[in-house]
Structure formats: C-alpha cells, structure tokens
Design a protein around this motif. Structure first.
Motif, PDB file in Angstrom:
ATOM      1  N   SER A   1       0.947  -1.171   0.048  1.00 49.42           N
ATOM      2  CA  SER A   1      -0.158  -0.094   0.011  1.00 49.42           C
ATOM      3  C   SER A   1       0.975   1.213   0.192  1.00 49.42           C
ATOM      4  CB  SER A   1      -0.980  -0.065   1.102  1.00 49.42           C
ATOM      5  OG  SER A   1      -0.326   0.032   2.435  1.00 49.42           O
ATOM      6  N   SER A   2       2.198   1.084  -0.261  1.00 52.00           N
ATOM      7  CA  SER A   2       3.030   2.140   0.030  1.00 52.00           C
ATOM      8  C   SER A   2       4.222   2.156  -0.703  1.00 52.00           C
ATOM      9  CB  SER A   2       3.295   2.599   1.229  1.00 52.00           C
ATOM     10  OG  SER A   2       4.530   3.649   1.641  1.00 52.00           O
ATOM     11  N   HIS A   3       4.976   3.027  -0.941  1.00 51.14           N
ATOM     12  CA  HIS A   3       6.292   2.896  -1.632  1.00 51.14           C
ATOM     13  C   HIS A   3       7.492   2.709  -0.753  1.00 51.14           C
ATOM     14  CE1 HIS A   3       5.548   3.893  -5.738  1.00 51.14           C
ATOM     15  NE2 HIS A   3       4.921   4.837  -5.614  1.00 51.14           N
ATOM     16  N   LEU A   4       6.885   2.876   0.812  1.00 52.99           N
ATOM     17  CA  LEU A   4       7.990   2.403   1.572  1.00 52.99           C
ATOM     18  C   LEU A   4       7.753   0.997   2.201  1.00 52.99           C
ATOM     19  CD1 LEU A   4       7.386   5.577   3.872  1.00 52.99           C
ATOM     20  CD2 LEU A   4       9.392   5.007   2.463  1.00 52.99           C
ATOM     21  N   ASP A   5       6.988   0.125   1.478  1.00 56.93           N
ATOM     22  CA  ASP A   5       6.894  -1.007   2.175  1.00 56.93           C
ATOM     23  C   ASP A   5       7.937  -1.932   2.257  1.00 56.93           C
ATOM     24  OD1 ASP A   5       3.935  -0.623   2.516  1.00 56.93           O
ATOM     25  OD2 ASP A   5       3.335  -1.456   0.649  1.00 56.93           O
ATOM     26  N   GLY A   6       8.600  -2.037   0.882  1.00 54.79           N
ATOM     27  CA  GLY A   6       9.870  -2.736   0.835  1.00 54.79           C
ATOM     28  C   GLY A   6      10.901  -2.375   1.721  1.00 54.79           C
ATOM     29  N   LEU A   7      11.018  -0.915   2.076  1.00 56.11           N
ATOM     30  CA  LEU A   7      12.043  -0.544   2.883  1.00 56.11           C
ATOM     31  C   LEU A   7      11.674  -1.108   4.255  1.00 56.11           C
ATOM     32  CD1 LEU A   7      14.486   1.411   3.807  1.00 56.11           C
ATOM     33  CD2 LEU A   7      12.673   3.229   3.818  1.00 56.11           C
ATOM     34  N   VAL A   8      10.269  -0.751   4.552  1.00 54.41           N
ATOM     35  CA  VAL A   8      10.293  -1.081   6.036  1.00 54.41           C
ATOM     36  C   VAL A   8      10.284  -2.587   6.333  1.00 54.41           C
ATOM     37  CG1 VAL A   8       8.056  -1.372   7.452  1.00 54.41           C
ATOM     38  CG2 VAL A   8       8.452   0.741   6.393  1.00 54.41           C
ATOM     39  N   ILE A   9      10.006  -3.577   5.559  1.00 52.94           N
ATOM     40  CA  ILE A   9      10.281  -4.802   5.820  1.00 52.94           C
ATOM     41  C   ILE A   9      11.831  -5.173   5.715  1.00 52.94           C
ATOM     42  CG2 ILE A   9      10.109  -7.143   4.650  1.00 52.94           C
ATOM     43  CD1 ILE A   9       7.436  -6.387   3.247  1.00 52.94           C
TER      44      ILE A   9
ATOM     45  N   ASP B   1       9.879   1.522 -13.445  1.00 51.98           N
ATOM     46  CA  ASP B   1       9.549   2.737 -13.731  1.00 51.98           C
ATOM     47  C   ASP B   1       9.599   3.866 -12.679  1.00 51.98           C
ATOM     48  OD1 ASP B   1       6.024   3.124 -13.428  1.00 51.98           O
ATOM     49  OD2 ASP B   1       6.953   1.371 -12.796  1.00 51.98           O
ATOM     50  N   TYR B   2       9.362   3.479 -11.298  1.00 60.15           N
ATOM     51  CA  TYR B   2       9.383   4.214 -10.248  1.00 60.15           C
ATOM     52  C   TYR B   2      10.742   4.385  -9.593  1.00 60.15           C
ATOM     53  CZ  TYR B   2       8.863   6.297  -5.526  1.00 60.15           C
ATOM     54  OH  TYR B   2       8.877   7.113  -4.350  1.00 60.15           O
TER      55      TYR B   2
ATOM     56  N   ARG C   1      18.471   9.641 -10.443  1.00 59.65           N
ATOM     57  CA  ARG C   1      19.764   9.127 -10.218  1.00 59.65           C
ATOM     58  C   ARG C   1      19.806   8.584  -8.825  1.00 59.65           C
ATOM     59  NH1 ARG C   1      25.057  12.851 -11.679  1.00 59.65           N
ATOM     60  NH2 ARG C   1      24.142  12.076 -13.525  1.00 59.65           N
ATOM     61  N   LEU C   2      19.174   9.522  -7.646  1.00 62.08           N
ATOM     62  CA  LEU C   2      19.169   9.055  -6.590  1.00 62.08           C
ATOM     63  C   LEU C   2      18.334   7.728  -6.364  1.00 62.08           C
ATOM     64  CD1 LEU C   2      19.526   9.415  -3.438  1.00 62.08           C
ATOM     65  CD2 LEU C   2      17.547  10.720  -3.563  1.00 62.08           C
ATOM     66  N   ARG C   3      17.145   7.720  -6.788  1.00 70.21           N
ATOM     67  CA  ARG C   3      16.349   6.405  -6.831  1.00 70.21           C
ATOM     68  C   ARG C   3      17.198   5.228  -7.351  1.00 70.21           C
ATOM     69  NH1 ARG C   3      10.098   8.192  -8.447  1.00 70.21           N
ATOM     70  NH2 ARG C   3       9.837   9.817  -6.835  1.00 70.21           N
ATOM     71  N   ARG C   4      17.854   5.226  -8.482  1.00 69.57           N
ATOM     72  CA  ARG C   4      18.598   4.299  -9.125  1.00 69.57           C
ATOM     73  C   ARG C   4      19.748   3.986  -7.868  1.00 69.57           C
ATOM     74  NH1 ARG C   4      17.893   7.239 -13.755  1.00 69.57           N
ATOM     75  NH2 ARG C   4      19.888   8.104 -13.404  1.00 69.57           N
ATOM     76  N   TYR C   5      20.237   4.875  -7.340  1.00 74.66           N
ATOM     77  CA  TYR C   5      21.534   4.443  -6.571  1.00 74.66           C
ATOM     78  C   TYR C   5      20.892   3.801  -5.196  1.00 74.66           C
ATOM     79  CZ  TYR C   5      24.659   5.349  -2.525  1.00 74.66           C
ATOM     80  OH  TYR C   5      25.486   5.218  -1.556  1.00 74.66           O
ATOM     81  N   LEU C   6      19.824   4.173  -4.839  1.00 73.53           N
ATOM     82  CA  LEU C   6      19.195   3.749  -3.631  1.00 73.53           C
ATOM     83  C   LEU C   6      18.650   2.296  -3.796  1.00 73.53           C
ATOM     84  CD1 LEU C   6      17.086   6.127  -2.191  1.00 73.53           C
ATOM     85  CD2 LEU C   6      19.372   5.504  -1.031  1.00 73.53           C
ATOM     86  N   SER C   7      18.080   1.906  -4.954  1.00 74.65           N
ATOM     87  CA  SER C   7      17.370   0.756  -5.280  1.00 74.65           C
ATOM     88  C   SER C   7      18.630  -0.299  -5.510  1.00 74.65           C
ATOM     89  CB  SER C   7      16.598   0.846  -6.597  1.00 74.65           C
ATOM     90  OG  SER C   7      17.245   1.184  -7.734  1.00 74.65           O
TER      91      SER C   7
ATOM     92  N   LEU D   1      14.557  -5.021 -10.149  1.00 73.90           N
ATOM     93  CA  LEU D   1      13.484  -4.064 -10.668  1.00 73.90           C
ATOM     94  C   LEU D   1      12.839  -4.777 -11.867  1.00 73.90           C
ATOM     95  CD1 LEU D   1      15.453  -0.573 -10.746  1.00 73.90           C
ATOM     96  CD2 LEU D   1      14.050  -1.538  -8.865  1.00 73.90           C
ATOM     97  N   ILE D   2      11.455  -4.739 -11.728  1.00 74.57           N
ATOM     98  CA  ILE D   2      10.436  -5.241 -12.581  1.00 74.57           C
ATOM     99  C   ILE D   2       9.483  -4.283 -13.261  1.00 74.57           C
ATOM    100  CG2 ILE D   2       8.822  -7.169 -12.939  1.00 74.57           C
ATOM    101  CD1 ILE D   2      11.396  -8.266 -12.438  1.00 74.57           C
ATOM    102  N   ALA D   3       9.343  -4.283 -14.720  1.00 75.20           N
ATOM    103  CA  ALA D   3       8.513  -3.333 -15.433  1.00 75.20           C
ATOM    104  C   ALA D   3       7.094  -3.809 -14.970  1.00 75.20           C
ATOM    105  CB  ALA D   3       8.842  -3.320 -16.774  1.00 75.20           C
ATOM    106  N   ARG D   4       6.342  -2.817 -14.670  1.00 80.82           N
ATOM    107  CA  ARG D   4       4.848  -3.014 -14.333  1.00 80.82           C
ATOM    108  C   ARG D   4       4.092  -3.661 -15.166  1.00 80.82           C
ATOM    109  NH1 ARG D   4       3.363   0.539  -9.845  1.00 80.82           N
ATOM    110  NH2 ARG D   4       4.792   2.152  -9.906  1.00 80.82           N
ATOM    111  N   ASN D   5       4.456  -4.025 -16.381  1.00 80.53           N
ATOM    112  CA  ASN D   5       3.589  -4.864 -17.520  1.00 80.53           C
ATOM    113  C   ASN D   5       4.314  -6.528 -17.123  1.00 80.53           C
ATOM    114  OD1 ASN D   5       6.233  -4.888 -18.719  1.00 80.53           O
ATOM    115  ND2 ASN D   5       5.734  -4.118 -20.488  1.00 80.53           N
ATOM    116  N   GLY D   6       5.133  -6.698 -16.386  1.00 79.98           N
ATOM    117  CA  GLY D   6       5.429  -7.912 -15.973  1.00 79.98           C
ATOM    118  C   GLY D   6       6.861  -8.097 -16.557  1.00 79.98           C
TER     119      GLY D   6
END
Length: 213
Positions: free
Chosen positions: A45-53, A72-73, A78-84, A92-97
């Motif tokens: 339910s949140s973009h924080l879910d993975g980080l919290v787990i 896509d998120y 650059r920051l998001r790519r670095y963090l992920s 990372l998986i595209a939303r279309n599967g």
C-alpha cells in the motif's frame, strides 16, 4: 565481504530514518531460517513497504534480502537508481510484468530465480501494484509461477499495518505513524494437485490472517 563506506553509512541512516518515521515494530512468529532462500510476500500500500520490511530484519540478513520493485518508479532519478541498486540490492521489474532489462527468453521470473539460486531471498508483493491499505487485492500469478520454478524456496507471509497512512497513495508527504510488520510462519508451496487459483487463495488467506494476529 569488503567494507563499503557509502553503503554501510547510507543503510544505517535509512534504517534509522525509517524507524523514526514509522516506529516500526517487527513481530516474528517463527525464527527466520537465514540459510534458506526465502520469499517474503506482503500486502502493498506504499512505496515504503519494501524499505520497512527490509529495515525490520536483523542487520545480518539485509545483504541477502532483495526487494522486488517497480522499475519505472525506481529508475526515475539518479538518487532512486542509486538507492535501489546500491543500497537495497532491489530487483527491478517493469509494471507490465517484464524485467527492466531485456532477457534472452523474456521470462520475467529469470532475475528472481537468479537471486534464489544464489541462496538469497526476495521481498515480493503478490498484488502486483499498490492497494488502498484497507483490503487485500487479488494476487497475481507471479507468486505461483515463482514457486513452480523454484519449489525449494521458503514462503513467509508479512503483514504490514498502517503503511498506507505513512505515505498515502498520491502524496509526497510522509506522516509519522506507528507501524508494524508481522512475519508469519512458513507456508508450504503448491501441492501436487493444487491449482494455481487454490494456491493463491491459500497464500492470500494466510497473509490476511496475520492482520488479526
């Protein structure tokens, strides 16, 4: 494993920040088997879910646990790519599967199977997309096919409480609220004569049951 100053320091900062904002309380119904590849599947339910787990886990486990996230998120800046990639080691998986990078057989499970074959673990969201946080959506077929391809993996349901209120859908403002992550007991994979629909329903019921634990 070599010491990486940026990785170590940024991880420590993010874990501390996550705990400050969410007050996350982790509850484990069974002792984690860290030597066994595991799929931690959770409500989303949140973009924080993975980080919290990930932040709820003992520090010794985090290097071998990889969130599965929307390309896509997490590739938008650059920051998001670095963090992920550097900090979370996300897949990372595209939303279309499909995978964020072309694969020889175009099978979206390949990068996930690669992680499990290295005896490492995944954080997986079987709903496939963020929900409202009020009710659990239908599970996509990915969890079933993943277990068919790698039946040796251990399945652990994880129920996240209040994450939808910390970072509401469509909002960029983080609201400090006490949250919890309940890690359930291991769930068996698909039985020999169990259909895809039956397995996914059983997995969903097991996850929903943790909301009342």
């Amino acid at each position: 494993m070599s010491f990486s100053p940026d990785k170590t320091l940024v991880r420590a900062l993010l874990v501390s920040l996550c705990r400050l904002l969410t007050g996350i309380k982790a509850r484990w119904q069974s002792v984690p088997q860290t030597e066994r590849p595991t799929i931690y599947f959770a409500n989303h339910s949140s973009h924080l879910d993975g980080l919290v787990i990930w932040a709820s886990m003992p520090a010794a486990m985090r290097d071998k646990v990889h969130p599965v996230a929307a390309a896509d998120y997490w590739q938008k800046s650059r920051l998001r790519r670095y963090l992920s990639s550097r900090i979370f080691g996300a897949v990372l998986i595209a939303r279309n599967g499909k995978s964020s990078k072309p694969l020889p057989d175009e099978n979206p499970l390949v990068p996930l199977i690669d992680v499990l074959e290295k005896q490492e673990s995944l954080i997986f969201f079987p709903e496939g997309t963020r929900g409202s946080g009020e009710a659990l959506g239908e599970f996509k077929s990915g969890l079933y096919h993943l277990m068919q391809r790698y039946p040796e993996a251990q399945l652990i349901p994880v129920w996240l409480e209040n994450l939808n209120r910390v970072l509401p859908k469509g909002s960029k403002l983080v609201v400090p609220i006490i949250c919890s992550a309940t890690f359930g007991s291991p769930l068996s994979g698909p039985a020999e004569h169990e259909t895809k629909a039956e397995f996914l329903d059983r997995a969903k019921v097991a996850l929903e049951a943790l909301s009342h634990a």
